[in-house]
Scaffold this motif. Structure first.
Motif, PDB file in Angstrom:
ATOM      1  N   LEU A 109       0.736  -8.362  -9.017  1.00 13.55           N
ATOM      2  CA  LEU A 109       0.532  -8.198 -10.463  1.00 13.55           C
ATOM      3  C   LEU A 109       0.938  -9.504 -11.125  1.00 13.55           C
ATOM      4  O   LEU A 109       2.077  -9.957 -10.946  1.00 13.55           O
ATOM      5  N   VAL A 110       0.024 -10.115 -11.859  1.00 10.66           N
ATOM      6  CA  VAL A 110       0.356 -11.387 -12.516  1.00 10.66           C
ATOM      7  C   VAL A 110       0.057 -11.272 -14.006  1.00 10.66           C
ATOM      8  O   VAL A 110      -0.810 -10.507 -14.418  1.00 10.66           O
ATOM      9  N   GLU A 111       0.823 -12.031 -14.780  1.00 14.71           N
ATOM     10  CA  GLU A 111       0.542 -12.067 -16.220  1.00 14.71           C
ATOM     11  C   GLU A 111       0.684 -13.496 -16.717  1.00 14.71           C
ATOM     12  O   GLU A 111       1.623 -14.206 -16.346  1.00 14.71           O
ATOM     13  N   CYS A 112      -0.295 -13.902 -17.524  1.00 18.31           N
ATOM     14  CA  CYS A 112      -0.238 -15.213 -18.166  1.00 18.31           C
ATOM     15  C   CYS A 112      -0.165 -14.981 -19.674  1.00 18.31           C
ATOM     16  O   CYS A 112      -0.739 -14.020 -20.189  1.00 18.31           O
ATOM     17  N   TYR A 136       1.944   0.461 -12.271  1.00 16.95           N
ATOM     18  CA  TYR A 136       1.852   0.584 -10.800  1.00 16.95           C
ATOM     19  C   TYR A 136       3.051  -0.096 -10.143  1.00 16.95           C
ATOM     20  O   TYR A 136       3.538   0.341  -9.111  1.00 16.95           O
ATOM     21  N   ARG A 137       3.546  -1.151 -10.732  1.00 22.07           N
ATOM     22  CA  ARG A 137       4.724  -1.836 -10.195  1.00 22.07           C
ATOM     23  C   ARG A 137       6.022  -1.237 -10.736  1.00 22.07           C
ATOM     24  O   ARG A 137       6.952  -0.953 -10.001  1.00 22.07           O
ATOM     25  N   GLU A 138       6.050  -1.006 -12.060  1.00 17.77           N
ATOM     26  CA  GLU A 138       7.327  -0.618 -12.669  1.00 17.77           C
ATOM     27  C   GLU A 138       7.747   0.798 -12.292  1.00 17.77           C
ATOM     28  O   GLU A 138       8.931   1.121 -12.381  1.00 17.77           O
ATOM     29  N   ARG A 139       6.796   1.643 -11.878  1.00 16.58           N
ATOM     30  CA  ARG A 139       7.179   3.030 -11.572  1.00 16.58           C
ATOM     31  C   ARG A 139       7.615   3.214 -10.124  1.00 16.58           C
ATOM     32  O   ARG A 139       7.836   4.327  -9.666  1.00 16.58           O
ATOM     33  N   TYR A 192      10.236   0.930   1.691  1.00 21.19           N
ATOM     34  CA  TYR A 192       9.314   0.606   0.599  1.00 21.19           C
ATOM     35  C   TYR A 192       9.711  -0.765   0.082  1.00 21.19           C
ATOM     36  O   TYR A 192      10.883  -0.980  -0.261  1.00 21.19           O
ATOM     37  N   LEU A 193       8.768  -1.700   0.060  1.00 27.54           N
ATOM     38  CA  LEU A 193       9.070  -3.080  -0.313  1.00 27.54           C
ATOM     39  C   LEU A 193       8.306  -3.454  -1.577  1.00 27.54           C
ATOM     40  O   LEU A 193       7.105  -3.198  -1.679  1.00 27.54           O
ATOM     41  N   PHE A 194       9.025  -4.028  -2.510  1.00 30.96           N
ATOM     42  CA  PHE A 194       8.374  -4.561  -3.708  1.00 30.96           C
ATOM     43  C   PHE A 194       9.306  -5.606  -4.298  1.00 30.96           C
ATOM     44  O   PHE A 194      10.432  -5.770  -3.833  1.00 30.96           O
ATOM     45  N   GLY A 195       8.846  -6.317  -5.313  1.00 29.98           N
ATOM     46  CA  GLY A 195       9.766  -7.265  -5.926  1.00 29.98           C
ATOM     47  C   GLY A 195       9.099  -8.378  -6.679  1.00 29.98           C
ATOM     48  O   GLY A 195       7.920  -8.312  -7.044  1.00 29.98           O
ATOM     49  N   HIS A 196       9.905  -9.392  -6.904  1.00 31.24           N
ATOM     50  CA  HIS A 196       9.552 -10.506  -7.786  1.00 31.24           C
ATOM     51  C   HIS A 196       9.173 -11.679  -6.876  1.00 31.24           C
ATOM     52  O   HIS A 196      10.048 -12.388  -6.361  1.00 31.24           O
ATOM     53  N   ALA A 230       0.829  -1.218   0.000  1.00 29.73           N
ATOM     54  CA  ALA A 230       0.000   0.000   0.000  1.00 29.73           C
ATOM     55  C   ALA A 230       0.860   1.264   0.000  1.00 29.73           C
ATOM     56  O   ALA A 230       0.572   2.222  -0.730  1.00 29.73           O
ATOM     57  N   ASP A 231       1.941   1.283   0.794  1.00 30.15           N
ATOM     58  CA  ASP A 231       2.804   2.480   0.864  1.00 30.15           C
ATOM     59  C   ASP A 231       3.418   2.790  -0.497  1.00 30.15           C
ATOM     60  O   ASP A 231       3.480   3.938  -0.929  1.00 30.15           O
ATOM     61  N   GLY A 232       3.910   1.728  -1.154  1.00 25.76           N
ATOM     62  CA  GLY A 232       4.560   1.912  -2.455  1.00 25.76           C
ATOM     63  C   GLY A 232       3.568   2.420  -3.484  1.00 25.76           C
ATOM     64  O   GLY A 232       3.861   3.334  -4.262  1.00 25.76           O
ATOM     65  N   LEU A 233       2.361   1.846  -3.491  1.00 26.32           N
ATOM     66  CA  LEU A 233       1.360   2.287  -4.467  1.00 26.32           C
ATOM     67  C   LEU A 233       0.994   3.750  -4.211  1.00 26.32           C
ATOM     68  O   LEU A 233       0.888   4.550  -5.150  1.00 26.32           O
ATOM     69  N   ALA A 234       0.837   4.117  -2.934  1.00 26.58           N
ATOM     70  CA  ALA A 234       0.479   5.514  -2.623  1.00 26.58           C
ATOM     71  C   ALA A 234       1.550   6.464  -3.156  1.00 26.58           C
ATOM     72  O   ALA A 234       1.236   7.519  -3.738  1.00 26.58           O
ATOM     73  N   LEU A 235       2.813   6.086  -2.999  1.00 30.78           N
ATOM     74  CA  LEU A 235       3.907   6.938  -3.486  1.00 30.78           C
ATOM     75  C   LEU A 235       3.886   7.026  -5.016  1.00 30.78           C
ATOM     76  O   LEU A 235       4.063   8.104  -5.595  1.00 30.78           O
TER      77      LEU A 235
END
Ligand code: MLT
Ligand code: ZN
Length: 458
Positions: free
Chosen positions: A281-284, A325-328, A369-373, A256-261
């Motif tokens: 975020l998932v992609e098939c 939303y993820r890549e930025r 800020y936490l995100f990743g694979h 949530a923190d990362g998305l808000a930023l």
């Protein structure tokens, strides 16, 4: 050889216009894009091909001058910028931009080290082929740099890291001799695998000049979904279910923190009416439209209750919108400060607990800020507002905890300069001794990236 004489010789080898000594022209090669890692180069040399790279290395070898190879300079651990003493020649590979013919029968293509990833994708995708590695820095990151760091990125869950997608290499040793393993044959058991050794060696063993890349057919259909979840544990559970789908190519998480930023910095509209603790975020992708099997999986009894909301995108612009939303995250974090970036792997089974314990570990010394694979347990711990006096202690605290839970202190960014003193946390003394022997065999005078990965030591 004095500085002026070396510059004269280098100019004769690559052309005076491609030897930069003016501080204003050198500046962009001396700093990474976060501004955290900066240094000073003796000069920047921009050769055009393998022969010129070899000539530059021969000259520097004869002069006993250290060389720092550099690709797109998108590295995040200081491995692509020179040190502060102004000793190193920065060897930029960005002019090696040749792209050979597509070889569909062998499923291969040969590229120069300076080809940006996005350029290769643009060449391949309209023809139904793809180089499977993909990452947010695709416009600037070069294939040579990605190979040197064994870049991972967003599609490792399906296609592996860069190493799995490189069949062969051409590289130049510090004395100027050329290693030619470009054939990249599917079967070739003739001794040590030098290609695999050089992938991920961070410019410490040789300078990659060309690569023979494995290609995959580009799936015709894609479905992307952004899932809102109540916790990281829920995200890990949903991922376990989605992994049963052969079509799963991507599973990226943020909070949530990362998305808000990201929303604040980018002006993008929020993806959901309310905020949620975690997003996945998932992609098939497949030869047939994977949207139905993705929808079925998300509606299964084992995940239905965990998914609080979902946004689905099928066409390319909508898929890019969700991916943003993820890549930025990286640029949004950079926009508000100079982050301390700790890229780590934590075994998936302990990832939720690791994240839950982070605030206690940081003890108010950083804004995380936490995100990743997610599929690889690859967590990007981005820390803002860390006082200079706390940087070392905070880094040690996080990396020691990673080691204690059986993780790795570098998932995909490499060791560079930033983590060299922490390497012992997740590599044994025997490992490091073998790595030092390999370094000594290939670069006995320690002229290539001398402060990266294995700085001078006992
Ligand atoms: C990413 O996954 O976006 C990259 O590794 C860059 C970063 O960690 O900032
Ligand atoms: Zn990453």
């Amino acid at each position: 050889m004095d500085r002026e004489r070396l510059v004269r010789h280098l100019s004769a080898a690559v052309g005076a216009a491609h030897v930069l000594t003016d501080p204003a022209l050198k500046a962009s090669y001396e700093s990474d894009f976060t501004g955290r890692h900066t240094g000073r180069a003796r000069c920047v040399v921009r050769p055009a091909d393998t022969a010129e790279v070899a000539a530059v290395l021969r000259l520097c070898h004869a002069a006993g001058v250290p060389v720092l190879p550099q690709g797109g300079n998108t590295g995040l651990v200081g491995g692509s910028v020179p040190g502060p003493d102004g000793d190193e020649v920065v060897l930029s590979l960005r002019r090696l931009t040749g792209i050979g013919p597509l070889d569909p029968d062998a499923r291969r293509i040969t590229v120069g080290a300076g080809v940006p990833l996005a350029e290769l994708h643009r060449r391949l995708r309209p023809r139904g082929w793809d180089f499977a590695v993909d990452l947010a820095a695709r416009d600037s990151a070069t294939l040579g740099g990605m190979i040197a760091t064994n870049a991972g990125g967003e599609r490792v869950v399906k296609y592996g890291t860069t190493r799995a997608n490189v069949a062969g290499l051409e590289a130049v040793l510090s004395d100027g001799s050329v290693l030619d393993r470009l054939a990249g044959l599917p079967k070739d058991n003739t001794g040590y695998d030098l290609t695999d050794l050089l992938v991920g060696s961070e410019g410490t063993l040789a300078v990659v000049t060309r690569a023979r890349l494995r290609l995959v057919p580009r799936p015709a259909h894609r479905a992307t979904a952004l899932l809102a979840l109540g916790s990281l544990a829920a995200a890990v559970g949903v991922l376990a279910r989605l992994r049963l789908l052969d079509s799963l190519e991507l599973a990226e998480f943020f909070t949530a923190d990362g998305l808000a930023l990201v929303l604040e910095q980018s002006g993008l509209p929020a993806p959901f009416r309310t905020a949620h603790p975690v997003y996945l975020l998932v992609e098939c992708a497949g030869r047939r439209d994977p949207s139905e099997e993705l929808a079925e999986a998300l509606d299964g009894a084992d995940v239905r209750d965990d998914v609080r909301d979902v946004a689905v995108a099928l066409d390319a612009p909508d898929r890019r919108r969700l991916a943003a939303y993820r890549e930025r995250h990286t640029e949004s974090i950079n926009a508000v400060g100079i982050p301390l970036k700790l890229d780590v792997t934590v075994p998936l089974a302990v990832l939720p607990d690791f994240v839950a314990e982070l605030p206690a570990l940081l003890a108010g010394r950083a804004r995380p800020y936490l995100f990743g694979h997610l599929a690889e347990g690859n967590l990007h711990v981005n820390l803002l507002d860390v006082a200079a006096a706390d940087e070392e202690a905070v880094t040690e605290a996080v990396l020691r905890r990673v080691a204690a839970v059986g993780g790795s202190i570098s998932a995909e960014h490499g060791i560079g300069r930033a983590k060299a003193r922490h390497l012992h946390l997740t590599r044994s003394a025997a490992d490091i001794a073998v790595m030092r022997s390999i370094k000594a065999a290939l670069d006995p005078d320690r002229l290539l990236s001398p402060h990266t990965l294995l700085p001078p030591g006992p």
